[in-house]
Design a protein around this motif. Structure first.
Motif, mmCIF file in Angstrom:
data_model
loop_
_atom_site.group_PDB
_atom_site.id
_atom_site.type_symbol
_atom_site.label_atom_id
_atom_site.label_comp_id
_atom_site.label_asym_id
_atom_site.label_seq_id
_atom_site.Cartn_x
_atom_site.Cartn_y
_atom_site.Cartn_z
ATOM 1 N N ASP A 222 0.816 -1.205 0.020
ATOM 2 C CA ASP A 222 -0.089 -0.007 -0.011
ATOM 3 C C ASP A 222 0.779 1.213 0.002
ATOM 4 O OD1 ASP A 222 -1.948 1.925 0.387
ATOM 5 O OD2 ASP A 222 -2.729 0.935 2.011
ATOM 6 N N GLU A 224 0.173 4.289 -0.125
ATOM 7 C CA GLU A 224 -0.091 5.379 0.631
ATOM 8 C C GLU A 224 0.353 5.069 2.181
ATOM 9 O OE1 GLU A 224 -3.902 7.085 0.728
ATOM 10 O OE2 GLU A 224 -4.227 6.484 -1.626
ATOM 11 N N ARG A 228 2.556 7.732 4.135
ATOM 12 C CA ARG A 228 2.432 8.265 5.480
ATOM 13 C C ARG A 228 3.425 7.873 6.621
ATOM 14 N NH1 ARG A 228 -2.548 10.056 6.912
ATOM 15 N NH2 ARG A 228 -4.071 9.808 5.220
ATOM 16 N N MET A 261 -1.017 14.867 2.299
ATOM 17 C CA MET A 261 -1.604 13.573 1.824
ATOM 18 C C MET A 261 -3.064 14.080 0.712
ATOM 19 S SD MET A 261 -0.187 11.004 2.831
ATOM 20 C CE MET A 261 -1.219 9.742 1.946
ATOM 21 N N CYS A 266 1.171 15.265 -3.600
ATOM 22 C CA CYS A 266 0.945 13.788 -3.227
ATOM 23 C C CYS A 266 0.333 13.026 -4.235
ATOM 24 C CB CYS A 266 0.262 13.667 -1.962
ATOM 25 S SG CYS A 266 -0.088 12.134 -1.219
ATOM 26 N N ARG A 267 -0.542 13.675 -4.898
ATOM 27 C CA ARG A 267 -1.349 13.026 -6.106
ATOM 28 C C ARG A 267 -0.267 12.706 -7.372
ATOM 29 N NH1 ARG A 267 -5.602 16.197 -4.518
ATOM 30 N NH2 ARG A 267 -4.940 18.118 -5.893
ATOM 31 N N LEU A 270 1.925 9.769 -5.943
ATOM 32 C CA LEU A 270 1.133 8.261 -6.243
ATOM 33 C C LEU A 270 1.414 7.873 -7.735
ATOM 34 C CD1 LEU A 270 -1.804 8.970 -3.942
ATOM 35 C CD2 LEU A 270 -0.107 7.360 -3.502
#
Length: 711
Positions: A222, A224, A228, A261, A266-267, A270
């Motif tokens: 994961d 994300e 984090r 986030m 952050c986008r 990802l």
């Protein structure tokens, strides 16, 4: 001789294409295979495996003969495994190690093939080979942890296909064992930790388990969760609270993480991670976070009405009054925002001063925060636009010393928030004119202003830099130096200035042995007689060595010089234990004390002193010597000693002889001690420096080296 892996450099020098080399090696490996079948010589089989492995490096996937070479390698390795199972050549560790390496190559190939084609048959082959490899790697083997991780990755992938709980459970156990074999600084530690986290996440959250297709080389955890985790690790080394400059809201770490986030950065992160390997993902995450969380620190002279934490919590500073300190805080955040920084820190409102634990942490971390900041903005509220900053109160404050030295990038702003003298460079520490002004205003050389390292080197100079500065709370003058000396000591508000400074000096001499901090004049501290009550005692410059030529001694005196050198070389390290200073020194017994006439209204007392081996000298004391000091042998003049005064040489030769003679012959700053009961001593503070000098070369050879206990 048949070329092997060790022959690659030779083959590389041949004027052949990679295709020619691959064909040649393929033919050689076939020859060795046939010879192995005839003679059963395991060395031939190992060479065939090595050559075929290299062929696969030359024939990348997609090459028309890649499959042939792969099948050939599988055949050779399979036979080698059978040889190992039968115990053949198990007494040859080098050969065995080479075979295991080839097993790893083949296992890695099957895992890569699975990622390209998603065929579980390849995954099962890789799992079988990794299991076999682990049989040869004992717990102490350096490659065991990585092999455990490789097998765990394959089992996690297999679980995604078949959803067999036993596969996931085994993957978790394997990664747990791998982490036990590693330490956090190891390159593979974080990778194993992330895969373990992903496996545990799948175990407790079945809804996230899918068989989705992933690009080649990506570890399926994961992302994300990883972001984090890294965000939290990044923020741990930063101030607890930061002002978000676009909104003016004070944010704790949870809010800072939420900001990231939800951010476009952050986008983008990802999205970019989807097409990268695990190592590349981690590097991208680190880079993105370091850019996003760059922060600016404020350095200023506190004035009236500075906003505190309770004044700004839960609201935007931009909606508050612009009077007094609020206007300064708003202008600071706007300036930081205008320079492209999202985060800002001010010592006024970003610390909970009602929490002693948080205040202790902030004082201990403040130097590192200023050092880590992308920019420190120095606001000089008392400097008009056209004036020079040398007379600013900012240069007289204690805390601003570390705020000047710690950051690598600094910009000075004047009263109306204009750049100082309109110097528009990105860093005023690189501006020659600003540096020259800073040297004059602070007395600190430019090399320290631009490239300062915290620590205890030349401690006396660092104390002198702070000696003319003041703090609102007197004990803060010592606390403000903790970061400069790279020390972490308790902050005990309410203690006396002398005790706070004494604790600092005791730690410096205990850790570094730097006796230069004993060179001061003024009032002695109640904490210890060898330490001053106030840092102002360091304003006087230390004694500068004169340039007189060193004495020479006759060859007949050389044995005595050698004995003296050895005694000095063996002297112990200065220590501070239980409020007692254990100090190696050269002692000179005071033989006569004579009161000198002078102005009776003067607050000081003048004395003429004679001591063994020294020229007569005059001293000025703030207090009159008592009757006990006039007793024979009650007083001693001493030269504190430290091994580094002899330099790095470990033996006496012509060079160190001259150095020793020069060191002992030149004038030195002496300490006046009075003997107490139980063979202890106490320093008598002086109003002026006590400068002593040896009589002659005979006095040098007769120097007495002792280690005294001073209270």
């Amino acid at each position: 001789m048949v070329p092997a892996l060790g022959s690659r450099p030779v083959l590389a020098r041949h004027r052949r294409s990679s295709a020619d080399v691959a064909s040649l090696l393929h033919a050689l490996s076939q020859y060795l295979w046939e010879r192995f079948r005839e003679r059963a010589t395991v060395a031939d089989l190992d060479e065939a495996i090595s050559l075929t492995t290299y062929v696969l490096e030359l024939r990348l996937p997609g090459h028309p003969d890649y499959t042939i070479s792969h099948e050939q390698l599988a055949l050779f390795v399979g036979e080698r495994v059978r040889q190992l199972e039968r115990g053949s050549s198990l007494d040859r560790p080098v050969t065995l190690g080479r075979a295991v390496d080839n097993l790893r190559v083949l296992a890695n190939y099957f895992r890569t093939s699975y990622r390209n084609q998603h065929a579980t048959v390849d995954l099962n082959e890789a799992i079988k080979l990794y299991r076999y490899i682990l049989q040869f790697y004992l717990i102490s083997h350096p490659d065991r942890a990585s092999s455990l991780h490789d097998l765990a990755l394959c089992l996690a992938d297999l679980f995604r296909h078949q959803h067999v709980a036993a596969d996931l459970d085994e993957a978790i156990v394997l990664e747990q064992e791998a982490l036990q074999l590693l330490i956090p600084d190891d390159p593979g530690y974080n990778i194993s930790l992330y895969n373990l986290t992903a496996c545990l996440h799948m175990k407790i959250s079945p809804q996230v388990v899918t068989t989705s297709s992933h690009p080649p080389g990506v570890i399926h955890f994961d992302i994300e969760q990883v972001i984090r985790h890294f965000t939290f690790e990044t923020l741990k080394t930063m101030p607890t609270r930061l002002l978000h400059t676009p909104t003016g809201v004070l944010c704790n770490r949870d809010v800072q993480i939420s900001h990231f986030m939800r951010s476009q950065q952050c986008r983008q992160l990802l999205s970019s991670c989807k097409a990268r390997t695990a190592d590349q993902q981690i590097e991208c995450i680190r880079t993105a976070l370091s850019r996003y969380f760059q922060f600016v620190t404020l350095s200023h002279h506190w004035g009236e009405g500075e906003p505190l934490l309770r004044d700004v919590e839960g609201q935007s500073i931009y909606g508050m009054s612009t009077k007094m300190g609020f206007g300064k805080l708003q202008a600071f955040c706007v300036t930081a925002c205008g320079r492209g920084y999202l985060w800002a820190w001010s010592d006024t409102c970003c610390i909970d001063k009602d929490s002693s634990a948080e205040l202790q942490e902030a004082i201990g971390s403040m130097f590192s925060w200023y050092r880590r900041s992308a920019l420190t903005i120095v606001y000089l509220s008392d400097v008009p636009d056209t004036s020079s900053f040398g007379s600013s109160k900012w240069f007289g404050r204690g805390w601003t010393l570390q705020e000047l030295l710690a950051p690598s990038t600094v910009l000075f702003y004047t009263q109306n928030w204009s750049l100082y003298k309109n110097f528009t460079c990105r860093n005023h520490k690189t501006n020659v004119a600003v540096l020259e002004e800073l040297e004059r205003a602070t007395g600190i050389e430019a090399r320290f202003l631009t490239n300062f390292s915290p620590g205890m080197d030349d401690a006396r100079s660092r104390l002198q830099w702070a000696s003319s500065r003041r703090t609102t709370r007197p004990e803060d003058i010592a606390y403000s130096l903790f970061g400069i000396f790279d020390l972490h000591l308790p902050v005990l508000y309410g203690e006396s200035t002398g005790k706070a400074l004494g604790r600092l000096l005791a730690e410096i001499i205990s850790q570094s042995g730097d006796i230069s901090i004993l060179d001061w004049i003024g009032e002695a501290s109640s904490f210890h007689s060898c330490f001053p009550a106030h840092i102002t005692s360091y304003q006087t410059l230390p004694l500068q060595p004169n340039a007189e030529h060193p004495l020479t001694i006759s060859p007949a005196s050389f044995p005595a010089l050698r004995r003296l050198y050895r005694s000095l070389d063996k002297s112990p390290f200065p220590q501070f234990i239980n409020r007692r200073l254990i100090l190696p020194c050269i002692t000179h017994r005071v033989t006569a004390v004579q009161v000198k006439g002078g102005d009776p209204s003067s607050p000081s007392y003048a004395y003429k002193i004679q001591a063994s081996g020294l020229r007569p000298l005059e001293i000025l004391l703030p207090d009159k010597l008592g009757d006990a000091a006039m007793e024979p042998s009650a007083l001693q003049l001493i030269r504190p000693w430290h091994l580094k005064l002899l330099g790095p040489s470990g033996k006496l030769d012509a060079t160190t002889e001259k150095q020793l003679l020069f060191t002992l012959r030149r004038p030195f700053s002496a300490l006046l001690l009075i003997q107490l009961p139980h063979n202890e001593y106490k320093r008598i503070a002086s109003s002026t420096p006590i400068t002593a000098q040896l009589l002659d070369s005979v006095s040098i050879l007769q120097s007495k080296i002792r280690t005294l206990t001073i209270v």
